[in-house]
Design a protein around this motif. Sequence first.
Motif, PDB file in Angstrom:
ATOM      1  N   ARG A 127       0.837  -1.207   0.000  1.00  0.00           N
ATOM      2  CA  ARG A 127       0.000   0.000   0.000  1.00  0.00           C
ATOM      3  C   ARG A 127       0.869   1.254   0.000  1.00  0.00           C
ATOM      4  NH1 ARG A 127      -5.333   1.662   1.038  1.00  0.00           N
ATOM      5  NH2 ARG A 127      -5.307   3.948   0.954  1.00  0.00           N
ATOM      6  N   ARG A 128       1.902   1.247   0.794  1.00  0.00           N
ATOM      7  CA  ARG A 128       2.781   2.411   0.912  1.00  0.00           C
ATOM      8  C   ARG A 128       3.481   2.721  -0.414  1.00  0.00           C
ATOM      9  NH1 ARG A 128       5.291   0.598   4.880  1.00  0.00           N
ATOM     10  NH2 ARG A 128       7.094  -0.322   3.828  1.00  0.00           N
ATOM     11  N   GLU A 129       4.053   1.703  -1.032  1.00  0.00           N
ATOM     12  CA  GLU A 129       4.800   1.913  -2.276  1.00  0.00           C
ATOM     13  C   GLU A 129       3.873   2.304  -3.428  1.00  0.00           C
ATOM     14  OE1 GLU A 129       7.930   2.117  -2.345  1.00  0.00           O
ATOM     15  OE2 GLU A 129       8.291   1.366  -0.300  1.00  0.00           O
ATOM     16  N   ALA A 130       2.674   1.732  -3.463  1.00  0.00           N
ATOM     17  CA  ALA A 130       1.724   2.095  -4.518  1.00  0.00           C
ATOM     18  C   ALA A 130       1.289   3.548  -4.389  1.00  0.00           C
ATOM     19  CB  ALA A 130       0.513   1.173  -4.468  1.00  0.00           C
ATOM     20  N   GLU A 131       1.058   3.999  -3.163  1.00  0.00           N
ATOM     21  CA  GLU A 131       0.668   5.397  -2.953  1.00  0.00           C
ATOM     22  C   GLU A 131       1.775   6.351  -3.384  1.00  0.00           C
ATOM     23  OE1 GLU A 131      -2.579   6.022   0.513  1.00  0.00           O
ATOM     24  OE2 GLU A 131      -0.541   5.608   1.204  1.00  0.00           O
ATOM     25  N   LEU A 132       2.983   6.022  -3.057  1.00  0.00           N
ATOM     26  CA  LEU A 132       4.111   6.882  -3.411  1.00  0.00           C
ATOM     27  C   LEU A 132       4.282   7.006  -4.922  1.00  0.00           C
ATOM     28  CD1 LEU A 132       6.767   5.707  -0.775  1.00  0.00           C
ATOM     29  CD2 LEU A 132       5.608   7.934  -0.854  1.00  0.00           C
ATOM     30  N   ALA A 133       3.964   5.931  -5.645  1.00  0.00           N
ATOM     31  CA  ALA A 133       4.222   5.902  -7.085  1.00  0.00           C
ATOM     32  C   ALA A 133       3.000   6.238  -7.934  1.00  0.00           C
ATOM     33  CB  ALA A 133       4.741   4.520  -7.478  1.00  0.00           C
ATOM     34  N   GLY A 134       1.833   6.406  -7.319  1.00  0.00           N
ATOM     35  CA  GLY A 134       0.625   6.637  -8.095  1.00  0.00           C
ATOM     36  C   GLY A 134       0.175   5.395  -8.844  1.00  0.00           C
TER      37      GLY A 134
END
Length: 396
Positions: free
Chosen positions: A241-248
Amino acid sequence: MWRDLAPIGRDADSRGYRRYAWTRADADCRAWFKAQAESRGLTYELDRNGNQWAWLGDPLAEGAVVTGSHLDSVPDGGAFDGPLGVVSSFAALDELRGRGAQFTRPLAITNFGDEEGARFGLACVGSRLTSGQLTPEAAYALRDGDGVSLPQAMEAAGYDPSAIGPDPERLARIGAFVELHVEQGRALDLSGDRVGIASAIWPHGRWRFDFHGEANHAGTTRLVDRRDPMLTYAETVLAARREAELAGAVATFGKISVEPNGVNAIPSLVRGWLDSRAADQTTLDTVVSAIERAAKERAERDGVDLRVVRESFTPVIEFEHALRDELNKILGGSVPVLGTGAGHDAGILSGSIPTAMLFVRNPTGVSHSPAEFAAEDDCVAGVIALADVLEGLACR
């Protein structure tokens, strides 16, 4: 049509659909499709890979225009994903006949088998086999959660699996494939449009994360003595979830299996499946690599062994610009053009034939859920748009 199809495979408790490949519900959907074809005087055909076809005109002629989608579902899926495209295809043909349209090219409506991959874990099996993107050997190796192989499932349903494989002769006779689908998102709802055209499908894939720990007693094993793979899995979910949010981008762990799966037992194995998608390849690679790195770091802390297997992958798919532009022209030139993070048979076939997609407004954006919905007026607008497109492509 919608009323007749709606009860098939619907779970009484969840109210969602469980139309899995080569099951009773799938057979009932196939029977419905065949009946719709025959009631319209169309030539019905089942191809070597179990895909269904309903032909107006000569199936062996060149330059056919094909439309349709799929009838299977994800676990507890919604009523519109797939079936809307098939129902709309038959309705569009009815509309064109009502207009007195004169066809100059063969027209076919199709139901591609096992698009969702709910039973065997691989999406778009029917179209992948037809296009040669899935070899018969790889298909034979597919197994469901009960260990039943794809050939065994096909045989149990009364089909011969020995003939599955690429079908280049069929694809060579198709001039264009147009798939209508409910939008899986809210772009049309936000813009106020009822119908849109697909521009591209985001690159996407599925990865299996195997976390191997040590089974032990939940009540007697000290916390510091545990090798608990559930902790590693939990941290990996948060990292996704964290990495997906950071990358859009988007990243989802939506399926999990646990061994020995006891309330009072520390797991020996937690297996989780990651689905991740992004607007471009670089972003997707960055997100998945970061998730794997976080999983590995946490596994080392927890004394857990980690194995990551990429089970499927589809690169970015740009629908053919010429066909996409032609659809827009037929529909008046002002139809919104949308990207999508969802995979489709049209995307699989795009490497072999010209393909395009139409989207119908989804007011909630919810998909793969019993809450999935499209208003009747919007569905009718989709049918009219599809009829206009088919008339422009097959009646000129």
